[in-house]
Design a protein around this motif. Structure first.
Motif, mmCIF file in Angstrom:
data_model
loop_
_atom_site.group_PDB
_atom_site.id
_atom_site.type_symbol
_atom_site.label_atom_id
_atom_site.label_comp_id
_atom_site.label_asym_id
_atom_site.label_seq_id
_atom_site.Cartn_x
_atom_site.Cartn_y
_atom_site.Cartn_z
ATOM 1 N N ARG A 221 7.604 25.876 39.646
ATOM 2 C CA ARG A 221 7.019 25.369 38.548
ATOM 3 C C ARG A 221 6.573 23.662 39.082
ATOM 4 N NH1 ARG A 221 6.816 22.025 33.974
ATOM 5 N NH2 ARG A 221 5.781 22.984 32.096
ATOM 6 N N VAL A 222 5.171 23.798 39.313
ATOM 7 C CA VAL A 222 4.761 22.424 39.910
ATOM 8 C C VAL A 222 3.876 21.750 38.892
ATOM 9 C CG1 VAL A 222 3.398 21.641 41.774
ATOM 10 C CG2 VAL A 222 4.668 23.563 42.028
ATOM 11 N N SER A 223 4.039 20.600 38.259
ATOM 12 C CA SER A 223 3.404 19.801 37.571
ATOM 13 C C SER A 223 3.146 18.254 37.676
ATOM 14 C CB SER A 223 4.131 19.864 36.103
ATOM 15 O OG SER A 223 5.245 19.343 36.301
ATOM 16 N N ALA A 224 2.221 17.878 37.171
ATOM 17 C CA ALA A 224 1.951 16.259 37.475
ATOM 18 C C ALA A 224 1.234 15.643 36.360
ATOM 19 C CB ALA A 224 1.291 15.904 38.867
ATOM 20 N N ILE A 225 1.068 14.416 36.085
ATOM 21 C CA ILE A 225 0.527 13.791 34.836
ATOM 22 C C ILE A 225 -1.134 14.013 35.241
ATOM 23 C CG2 ILE A 225 0.000 11.870 33.590
ATOM 24 C CD1 ILE A 225 2.767 10.707 34.754
ATOM 25 N N GLY A 226 -1.657 14.511 34.221
ATOM 26 C CA GLY A 226 -3.142 14.933 34.327
ATOM 27 C C GLY A 226 -3.485 16.317 34.963
ATOM 28 N N SER B 90 10.822 18.669 49.033
ATOM 29 C CA SER B 90 11.828 19.402 49.783
ATOM 30 C C SER B 90 12.538 19.836 48.768
ATOM 31 C CB SER B 90 12.454 18.593 51.204
ATOM 32 O OG SER B 90 13.348 19.549 51.374
ATOM 33 N N VAL B 91 12.923 21.045 48.625
ATOM 34 C CA VAL B 91 14.051 21.529 47.938
ATOM 35 C C VAL B 91 15.042 22.388 48.762
ATOM 36 C CG1 VAL B 91 14.669 23.042 45.741
ATOM 37 C CG2 VAL B 91 12.449 21.548 45.814
ATOM 38 N N ALA B 92 16.271 22.096 48.999
ATOM 39 C CA ALA B 92 17.156 22.617 49.501
ATOM 40 C C ALA B 92 18.362 23.168 48.485
ATOM 41 C CB ALA B 92 17.869 21.803 50.732
ATOM 42 N N GLY B 93 19.353 24.044 49.227
ATOM 43 C CA GLY B 93 20.241 24.463 48.707
ATOM 44 C C GLY B 93 20.124 25.844 47.900
ATOM 45 N N LEU B 94 19.051 26.783 48.248
ATOM 46 C CA LEU B 94 18.569 28.027 47.776
ATOM 47 C C LEU B 94 19.338 29.100 48.658
ATOM 48 C CD1 LEU B 94 14.826 27.150 47.130
ATOM 49 C CD2 LEU B 94 16.713 27.316 45.401
ATOM 50 N N ASP B 95 19.718 30.184 48.038
ATOM 51 C CA ASP B 95 20.205 31.236 48.384
ATOM 52 C C ASP B 95 19.048 32.135 48.576
ATOM 53 O OD1 ASP B 95 22.710 30.510 48.063
ATOM 54 O OD2 ASP B 95 23.079 31.523 45.985
ATOM 55 N N THR B 96 19.347 33.187 49.542
ATOM 56 C CA THR B 96 18.277 34.106 49.970
ATOM 57 C C THR B 96 17.822 34.948 48.828
ATOM 58 O OG1 THR B 96 19.192 34.424 52.174
ATOM 59 C CG2 THR B 96 17.900 35.826 51.590
ATOM 60 N N GLY B 97 16.568 34.974 48.707
ATOM 61 C CA GLY B 97 15.972 35.622 47.526
ATOM 62 C C GLY B 97 14.610 35.142 47.013
ATOM 63 N N SER B 98 13.969 35.603 46.085
ATOM 64 C CA SER B 98 12.733 35.262 45.443
ATOM 65 C C SER B 98 12.739 34.374 44.355
ATOM 66 C CB SER B 98 11.935 36.672 45.106
ATOM 67 O OG SER B 98 11.535 37.330 46.004
ATOM 68 N N TYR B 99 12.108 33.285 44.253
ATOM 69 C CA TYR B 99 11.927 32.275 43.116
ATOM 70 C C TYR B 99 10.462 32.019 42.610
ATOM 71 C CZ TYR B 99 16.784 31.259 45.050
ATOM 72 O OH TYR B 99 17.967 31.627 45.426
ATOM 73 N N GLY C 87 8.138 8.910 35.270
ATOM 74 C CA GLY C 87 7.244 9.582 35.965
ATOM 75 C C GLY C 87 8.016 10.782 36.640
ATOM 76 N N ALA C 88 8.152 10.777 37.928
ATOM 77 C CA ALA C 88 8.639 11.672 38.480
ATOM 78 C C ALA C 88 10.020 12.130 38.509
ATOM 79 C CB ALA C 88 8.588 11.678 39.904
ATOM 80 N N ALA C 89 10.700 13.294 38.563
ATOM 81 C CA ALA C 89 12.052 13.467 38.185
ATOM 82 C C ALA C 89 13.042 12.566 39.113
ATOM 83 C CB ALA C 89 12.243 14.983 38.700
ATOM 84 N N ASP C 90 12.831 12.001 40.048
ATOM 85 C CA ASP C 90 13.439 11.125 40.654
ATOM 86 C C ASP C 90 13.189 9.466 40.399
ATOM 87 O OD1 ASP C 90 11.308 10.777 42.177
ATOM 88 O OD2 ASP C 90 12.115 10.858 44.022
ATOM 89 N N ALA C 91 12.414 9.344 39.320
ATOM 90 C CA ALA C 91 11.998 7.885 39.020
ATOM 91 C C ALA C 91 13.130 7.109 38.883
ATOM 92 C CB ALA C 91 11.383 7.969 38.005
ATOM 93 N N LEU D 206 9.900 22.220 40.414
ATOM 94 C CA LEU D 206 11.260 22.856 39.895
ATOM 95 C C LEU D 206 11.371 24.198 40.075
ATOM 96 C CD1 LEU D 206 10.929 20.836 36.371
ATOM 97 C CD2 LEU D 206 12.297 20.111 38.337
ATOM 98 N N VAL D 207 12.618 24.591 40.282
ATOM 99 C CA VAL D 207 12.808 25.762 40.635
ATOM 100 C C VAL D 207 13.434 26.581 39.546
ATOM 101 C CG1 VAL D 207 14.227 27.598 41.943
ATOM 102 C CG2 VAL D 207 13.693 25.312 43.064
ATOM 103 N N GLN D 208 12.479 27.386 38.884
ATOM 104 C CA GLN D 208 12.777 28.104 37.632
ATOM 105 C C GLN D 208 13.966 28.932 37.766
ATOM 106 O OE1 GLN D 208 9.113 30.237 35.868
ATOM 107 N NE2 GLN D 208 8.621 28.391 35.185
ATOM 108 N N GLY D 209 14.970 28.754 36.455
ATOM 109 C CA GLY D 209 16.155 29.438 36.564
ATOM 110 C C GLY D 209 17.262 28.730 37.202
ATOM 111 N N THR D 210 16.774 27.495 37.812
ATOM 112 C CA THR D 210 17.990 26.713 38.307
ATOM 113 C C THR D 210 17.981 25.467 37.958
ATOM 114 O OG1 THR D 210 16.765 26.023 40.500
ATOM 115 C CG2 THR D 210 17.751 28.301 40.426
ATOM 116 N N ARG D 211 18.784 24.623 38.363
ATOM 117 C CA ARG D 211 18.688 23.137 38.081
ATOM 118 C C ARG D 211 18.259 22.458 39.455
ATOM 119 N NH1 ARG D 211 19.643 20.480 33.090
ATOM 120 N NH2 ARG D 211 21.106 21.882 31.784
ATOM 121 N N LEU D 212 17.837 23.151 40.172
ATOM 122 C CA LEU D 212 17.137 22.377 41.504
ATOM 123 C C LEU D 212 15.662 22.095 41.389
ATOM 124 C CD1 LEU D 212 18.720 25.050 44.191
ATOM 125 C CD2 LEU D 212 19.795 22.867 43.404
ATOM 126 N N GLY D 213 15.446 21.113 42.023
ATOM 127 C CA GLY D 213 13.903 20.497 41.973
ATOM 128 C C GLY D 213 13.805 19.239 43.022
#
Length: 770
Positions: free
Chosen positions: A93-98, A81-90, A139-143, A64-71
């Motif tokens: 947040r990477v998480s998984a079960i266990g 793959s995460v697309a739709g990002l404007d130029t800049g620093s982000y 599970g994952a965000a796209d489950a 997940l890209v913090q501060g946005t709804r993208l992930g």
């Protein structure tokens, strides 16, 4: 086995196959380009998520890209793959079960310099005393809807015979999933029979993934990376079955060093080895052998000998930054009886191989092309005894080419599309005259059919709170000659603040393969049949409504789902079926319809030293066949009105853990005599039977316990386990029969006799890792 390997070698060596694979990849990429012609000028980030220390990819990790709804979520290859990002620093947040959550800074610059990352997560099994996430309803965000990711770590904690963890037994503890008996690890999902489940091991189809006695399934948990069960509306990428998907991903092998894991119990032994093969390749080999045949031979000369073995292997070769080649293989065999003095013999098994090539076309376009061979064989022979002589042989040899692609053009859409061609060769023969098989030998006729399928789906984030999955699948089977469509649609709405989620889904599905068993024999007689002009494909529609919400600060997660499923063109043997070799078996079949509906409640405790869940299912399942049961509806044997499962994990100390499971289920539906009569003083005794499955066995319930202790010895990590199956020695009914005994005074006593398979069974097991 040899024939299957020969076919694999020919496919690998054949340039035509490689060219076909390349054409599939190009076709899929062109299809995705046509779906959305507008190219995005925004930036993107992609990469893989792996386990620290082994390099094993993590499937279903959330990025997940913090501060946005993208992930995004990692696919079965660990890619995201995460697309739709404007130029800049982000910050990602990477998480998984266990695993511990990690924050990864990333800078998005020019579109042609989009970053590709390799992110490592550390295992969090015992890192925090008060936060232990043990399982995940979603599970994952796209489950998709009705999807459950079952962590392998959770499967390894559950009670089992001899400490041998079992994937299917773990799935049977979830609401909506049932086992028909103690000697079956088959899954009955929402009123569907086992053949309505698509079981995939590294995308290889396994047609009978269970071993006799039901304690062990085909999958050795030491070699498994990820398990996902989808029991609702299947995404368009899955097809060919009416009920569910069990998608199992094998481990790829450690990138860091040579590693191993294994175990020895009272019934079996297993060993898994893995490691790097140079800088750009890994390998994994896993084997298991049950030695019940030797133990039974020492205890009794009358019991049927039984054993099974299975072998899994996988290699992963990196060809560069964008390309990888995988080979996965599986071979397993069960043998029951078979001695020269035995009245019964049965054997079955799968052998399969999958050669895959993945190519990262760009940061937003990922392709996967594979060539698959799968060979399933089954035979049963009843020679003498109480049953009439009978022999059945069934098998399916599949050769398939598949091309898939995943495109992430922006934050609102994730497109998937694919094409698949499969050549089936069926063998299904049965007879009561053994000389017929002796005369033909191995020259049994085969029915050949080609199946073509095409799918496309879009995961669309319509608003920050509303997400939809819209897809469709087209099927063509040349033995049927008709193109059939399958709609797939699901929606999910997430409320801000309290975390409540509402979901709805609908699915249409065709099934061109049918599994039919003889109901008049108490022995395995499974036979597969393809769709023909006289045997129509099964068709099903399923509708799902659900709601879920975390409570008490996220300590508990509560969810409820309602479902309804209709099914047409289901098959059964006629009551008066007759079998002879080369005779059209389809003439002995009859078609009918069915429906299933119910409610599933799932309450899960996710945090703390005590974790686990309670699952409850209220369900109805009926079948209606004009030629059976006088045309009246009847329940199948696996119809179970009430089903409860309770799972509790408690960490007693750093090295001690206690696990308990308790299950309860309404008794099985059964056809049973309800009266005894005779037509005269010299007439033999006759039985008046209930309607088809109109009688119920007593309710089934059982408590299983597991105590485990982990320790280090000689530099290896060890785990000793003490398991108790059926802890309070419940005499659960497997079946019932009428028994008549002659008394000394000439009278006859008639009683109902109950057969119980397993009393209390304490077992020991020890496993190790190095």
């Amino acid at each position: 086995m040899n024939s299957c390997l020969d076919v694999c070698q020919r496919m690998v060596r054949c340039k035509v196959v490689l060219r076909a694979m390349q054409c599939c990849a190009v076709w899929v990429a062109m299809l995705l380009t046509c779906v959305c012609a507008r190219a995005t000028a925004q930036g993107s980030v992609s990469g893989t998520v792996q386990e620290k220390g082994t390099g094993e990819v993590i499937v279903g990790a959330n990025v997940l890209v913090q501060g946005t709804r993208l992930g995004a979520a990692t696919n079965r290859y660990g890619h995201f793959s995460v697309a739709g990002l404007d130029t800049g620093s982000y910050v990602l947040r990477v998480s998984a079960i266990g695993y511990t959550t990690r924050l990864v800074p990333v800078h998005i610059g020019a579109a042609d310099a989009a970053p590709r990352l390799r992110i490592e997560l550390e295992s969090a099994a015992v890192q925090q005393k008060e936060v232990l996430v043990e399982a995940e309803r979603r599970g994952a965000a796209d489950a998709p809807a009705s999807a459950i990711d079952m962590p392998v770590a959770q499967i390894l904690r559950l009670p089992s015979l001899g400490g041998e963890a079992d994937v299917f037994r773990a799935l049977q503890l979830l609401p909506g999933v049932k086992a028909v008996s103690e000697i079956s690890s088959g899954l009955y999902v929402r009123g569907g029979s086992p053949d309505q489940n698509l079981v995939l091991l590294d995308r290889m189809i396994l047609y009978n993934p269970s071993h006799l006695a039901g304690f062990l399934s085909t999958f050795n948990a030491d070699a498994v990376n990820h398990v996902r069960l989808i029991k609702g509306a299947l995404p368009a990428e899955y097809g060919g079955r009416l009920s569910s998907v069990v998608d199992v991903t094998m481990r790829e092998g450690s990138q860091e060093r040579f590693r191993g894991a294994g175990g020895v119990s009272m019934i079996d032994a297993r060993l898994t080895l893995e490691g790097p093969a140079g800088a750009d390749a890994t390998w994994m080999v896993s084997g298991r052998r049950v030695y019940l045949d030797a133990l039974v031979g020492l205890m009794s000369n009358e019991a049927l000998p039984y054993y099974f073995y299975d072998l899994l292997a996988k290699t992963n070769v990196r060809l560069g930054e964008r390309d990888r080649v995988y080979f996965s293989g599986f071979f397993g065999r069960d043998v029951l009886g078979g001695g020269s003095d035995e009245d019964f013999e049965s054997s079955w098994g799968n052998s399969a191989g999958n050669l895959r090539w993945t190519h990262l076309v760009s940061n937003t376009l990922f392709t996967d092309v594979s060539a698959v061979v799968s060979d399933y064989r089954f035979s049963t022979e009843v020679r003498e005894g109480e049953e009439e002589p009978f022999k059945a042989v069934s098998g399916i040899l599949d050769m398939a080419l598949r091309g898939e692609a995943e495109w992430t053009p922006g934050g609102a859409h994730v497109f998937k599309a694919g094409i698949e061609a499969t050549r089936h060769a069926f063998t299904s023969e049965a007879t009561t005259v053994f000389d017929d098989f002796t005369r033909l030998g191995d020259r049994l006729p085969r029915r050949v059919g080609t199946e073509l399928s095409l799918y496309a789906q879009d995961t669309w984030t319509l608003t920050p709170a509303l997400r939809g999955d819209l897809g469709a699948r087209l099927f063509y089977f040349d033995r049927d000659g008709v193109v059939r469509a399958e709609p797939r649609l699901s929606l999910e709405y997430a409320f801000e603040g309290d975390g409540t989620r509402l979901s709805a889904a609908v699915m249409g599905a065709n099934q061109f393969l049918h599994l039919v068993s003889r109901n008049d024999l108490a022995l395995p007689t499974d036979m597969w049949f393809p769709t023909t002009h006289s045997i129509r494909p099964a068709w099903g529609m399923q509708y799902v409504l659900g709601a879920a919400r975390p409570v008490y600060g996220g300590m508990f997660d509560v969810s409820i789902e309602l479902y309804y499923k209709s099914m047409d063109n289901l098959l059964e043997f006629r009551d008066d079926a007759r079998f002879s070799l080369l005779a059209p078996i389809e003439d002995e079949l009859t078609a009918g319809s069915g429906e299933a509906y119910g409610m599933e409640l799932f309450v899960q405790k996710k945090l703390g030293d005590l974790t686990g869940w309670i699952g409850y299912t209220l369900a109805w399942t009926e079948r209606t066949f004009p030629d059976l049961n006088d045309g009246e509806p009847f329940p199948p044997r696996y119809d179970r009105r009430h089903d409860i499962s309770v799972v509790a994990n408690y960490r007693l100390a750093e090295s001690w853990e206690f696990t308990a499971t308790w299950v309860y289920g309404t008794g099985q539906a059964f056809t049973f005599p309800v009266a005894i009569y005779s037509l005269g003083s010299y007439d033999y005794v006759r039985f008046l039977y209930s309607s088809r499955n109109g009688y119920r066995l007593p309710a089934y319930h059982r408590l299983d316990l597991n105590f485990s202790h982990v320790f280090t010895w000689l530099g290896w990590n060890w785990k000793a386990s003490f398991n108790v199956y059926n802890a309070y020695n419940r005499m659960n009914p497997f079946s019932q029969s009428i028994e008549r005994e002659y008394n000394g005074d000439g009278s006859i006593t008639t009683r109902v006799k109950q057969q119980t398979l397993f009393p209390i069974l304490p077992t020991l097991g020890i496993s190790f890792e190095f």
